[in-house]
Design an enzyme around this catalytic site. Structure first.
Site, mmCIF file in Angstrom:
data_model
loop_
_atom_site.group_PDB
_atom_site.id
_atom_site.type_symbol
_atom_site.label_atom_id
_atom_site.label_comp_id
_atom_site.label_asym_id
_atom_site.label_seq_id
_atom_site.Cartn_x
_atom_site.Cartn_y
_atom_site.Cartn_z
ATOM 1 C CG HIS A 57 -2.025 1.016 1.133
ATOM 2 N ND1 HIS A 57 -2.996 0.972 0.172
ATOM 3 C CD2 HIS A 57 -2.300 2.114 1.874
ATOM 4 C CE1 HIS A 57 -3.839 1.989 0.339
ATOM 5 N NE2 HIS A 57 -3.431 2.701 1.356
ATOM 6 C CG HIS A 59 -1.806 6.829 -0.671
ATOM 7 N ND1 HIS A 59 -2.812 6.397 -1.499
ATOM 8 C CD2 HIS A 59 -2.143 6.407 0.569
ATOM 9 C CE1 HIS A 59 -3.728 5.732 -0.771
ATOM 10 N NE2 HIS A 59 -3.336 5.728 0.479
ATOM 11 N NE ARG A 83 -10.643 13.385 4.291
ATOM 12 C CZ ARG A 83 -11.841 12.985 3.850
ATOM 13 N NH1 ARG A 83 -11.960 11.797 3.280
ATOM 14 N NH2 ARG A 83 -12.908 13.720 4.010
ATOM 15 C CE1 TYR A 122 -5.781 10.939 -2.804
ATOM 16 C CE2 TYR A 122 -5.186 8.692 -2.256
ATOM 17 C CZ TYR A 122 -5.214 10.028 -1.931
ATOM 18 O OH TYR A 122 -4.687 10.460 -0.748
ATOM 19 C CG HIS A 208 -10.509 6.396 -1.536
ATOM 20 N ND1 HIS A 208 -11.040 6.614 -0.279
ATOM 21 C CD2 HIS A 208 -9.258 6.905 -1.493
ATOM 22 C CE1 HIS A 208 -10.140 7.227 0.482
ATOM 23 N NE2 HIS A 208 -9.064 7.418 -0.231
ATOM 24 N NE ARG A 211 -13.879 6.990 4.756
ATOM 25 C CZ ARG A 211 -12.701 7.462 4.332
ATOM 26 N NH1 ARG A 211 -12.618 8.572 3.630
ATOM 27 N NH2 ARG A 211 -11.598 6.830 4.632
ATOM 28 C CG HIS A 237 -8.214 3.398 1.870
ATOM 29 N ND1 HIS A 237 -8.251 4.522 1.070
ATOM 30 C CD2 HIS A 237 -6.909 3.106 2.049
ATOM 31 C CE1 HIS A 237 -7.012 4.904 0.779
ATOM 32 N NE2 HIS A 237 -6.181 4.051 1.354
ATOM 33 C CD GLU A 240 -7.007 5.005 7.774
ATOM 34 O OE1 GLU A 240 -7.577 5.236 6.688
ATOM 35 O OE2 GLU A 240 -5.820 5.290 7.993
ATOM 36 C CG HIS A 274 -5.995 1.704 6.456
ATOM 37 N ND1 HIS A 274 -4.694 1.654 6.897
ATOM 38 C CD2 HIS A 274 -6.010 2.622 5.449
ATOM 39 C CE1 HIS A 274 -3.965 2.489 6.178
ATOM 40 N NE2 HIS A 274 -4.741 3.083 5.307
ATOM 41 C CG ASP A 325 -1.158 4.472 4.087
ATOM 42 O OD1 ASP A 325 -1.330 5.308 3.200
ATOM 43 O OD2 ASP A 325 -2.030 4.212 4.932
#
Ligand code: NGQ
Ligand code: ZN
Length: 459
Positions: A57, A59, A83, A122, A208, A211, A237, A240, A274, A325
């Protein structure tokens, strides 16, 4: 003929001596012979040889944020306020920046002993949400970075549609992520035409999170994906944060892991990243599904997520691997160590994850992360066996943590000791040495270009 001799190597059956490894032009192992007699002429590894692990994982762009969010940004500083900072940072990045960051990151991963990476990507468009002239431009940057550096890549374009459960409209900061099942499928076709899959490059998808997609669009994506490639990896994901669990229960009537397992055919092609918030029945059901749990201990600690239900999951023989991550750390050993330590702190016992007495915790974790990472990557990187890629590391026999040690003590020392430079001395990916004596041929050039990128981003 490409060959290597290892005085000691970790094979699927255990530690063996005088192992002769041979591989073909594609870097796939064609021979793995312990106790080999005809070893005189083959080049010899400097020290004990381990199979290389896949980082399940990543990003990549978040590497450049490491160290920039460690202040209280909000009275209630948490995952969600982090975030917000992350979105602001993501909005500043051009494709050129992304490539410089990824090159630096992938060199660091190789130096730590990761020989593959799964990119959960993403950042698809410009910050205003406008697509680039080449809609997959940022993904091409990641592919080029991986190829130039020599790390194996599983690229997972992320489907992102909503800001929350119940198909809530996305926020402005999410504009550069937004797309649809059709966008993902067309991106995969463009990529397959310009950069076809091979032993070192595999495509999959990543809805993703529950949600950010809807049950309908998730189903559409999976139906179209399975027509394109029945085995392609799917990463998500999953659970988490507690808020995510509460919102999921309110919107879908079940907790995220339970909902996914009950509503979608989840099997070994899936990686649930997660799966931090799980009840024990969810934990056992996830283990039975064959999916890989993607555990990212340093990031999950950094973001204050909580602790994975590791002891119950290990008892149910669930598959798992590790991801770096957000890249606050790119150390294989630190990820594994922190996973076991989180369990020790929670349960106030030691060596919690290994089932049987006198089994080695480091040995258990290294093998699990190897197999889980390989499964999640959808590539042939599961260890030193015929048909798998020649992805391996040679440890430094002179390292103070390794001297005089044998077998599982080497793995326990690799995972639990942390003194000075990493013992990972040389790294081979697909039959090519990419790290020699801790160094990558492009590391100086990369450091300069990374420093320039950081200066510009922070000015
Ligand atoms: C991500 N990272 O997509 O980068 C997420 C944060 C979100 C982690 N979950 C964003 N560690 O989940 O909405
Ligand atoms: Zn993530």
């Amino acid at each position: 003929m490409k060959q290597l001799i290892a005085d000691r190597a970790l094979l699927p059956e255990g530690w063996r001596n005088n192992v002769l490894l041979e591989w073909d032009d594609k870097g796939i192992l064609t021979r793995v012979s312990p106790d080999a007699a005809e070893i005189a002429l083959a080049p010899r590894a400097v020290g004990p040889v381990l199979p290389g692990i896949a980082n399940l994982h990543s990003h990549a762009f978040q590497r450049a944020m490491a160290g920039l969010t460690e202040y209280r940004s909000d009275l209630n500083d948490n995952f969600w306020s982090w975030r917000t900072l992350m979105y602001k940072f993501a909005g500043k990045l051009s494709p050129v920046d992304l490539k410089a960051i990824a090159v630096q990151l992938y060199i660091e991963m190789l130096q730590a002993g990761y020989t593959s990476v799964c990119e959960f990507h993403y950042l698809h468009h410009g910050s205003d949400g406008k697509p680039y002239a080449n809609p997959v431009e940022n993904m091409v940057c990641l592919i080029e970075a991986a190829q130039e550096v020599g790390i194996g890549l599983t690229l997972l374009p992320v489907m992102y549609q909503y800001s929350g459960f119940g198909a809530q409209a996305p926020h402005a900061g999410q504009a550069c992520f937004i797309n649809s099942p059709e966008w993902i499928m067309s991106a995969l076709q463009i990529l397959q035409a310009s950069h076809p899959q091979h032993a070192g490059l595999r495509y999959g998808v990543a809805p993703h999170s529950l949600r950010a997609v809807s049950p309908q669009s998730l189903q559409e994506l999976l139906t179209q994906l399975r027509q394109w490639d029945a085995q392609a990896p799917v990463h998500i994901h999953i659970a988490e944060q507690n808020k995510e669990v509460e919102d999921c229960v309110a919107a879908l009537g079940a907790r995220p892991v339970a909902w996914l397992l009950d509503n979608v055919e989840v099997d070994r092609h899936w990686c649930l990243v997660h799966a931090t918030q799980m009840t024990t029945p969810e934990t056992e059901k996830l283990a039975r599904s064959g999916a890989v749990a993607g555990i990212c201990p340093t990031t999950e600690a950094n973001l204050g997520d909580g602790i994975f239900n590791g002891v119950a999951y290990a008892a149910a023989q669930g598959a798992w691997g590790i991801g770096s991550d957000s890249h606050v750390s790119t150390s294989v050993s630190e990820e594994l160590r922190l996973y076991e330590y989180s369990q020790r702190l929670l349960h106030r016992q030691r060596n919690m994850l290994v089932g049987s007495e006198s089994a080695s915790a480091g040995g258990y974790m290294y093998r699990q992360a190897l197999h889980g990472g390989a499964t999640a990557s959808g590539r042939q990187v599961a260890g030193l066996a015929v048909g798998q890629r020649a992805d391996l590391l040679a440890l430094d026999p002179q390292h103070a943590d390794l001297g005089g040690k044998h077998g599982e003590q080497l793995l326990d020392s690799f995972v639990f000791c942390n003194h000075g430079q990493t013992p990972v001395r040389d790294v081979m990916v697909g039959g090519n040495w990419v790290i020699r004596d801790h160094k990558h041929s492009r590391q100086e050039q990369s450091a300069l270009s990374y420093a320039r990128t950081m200066k510009r981003l922070l000015d």
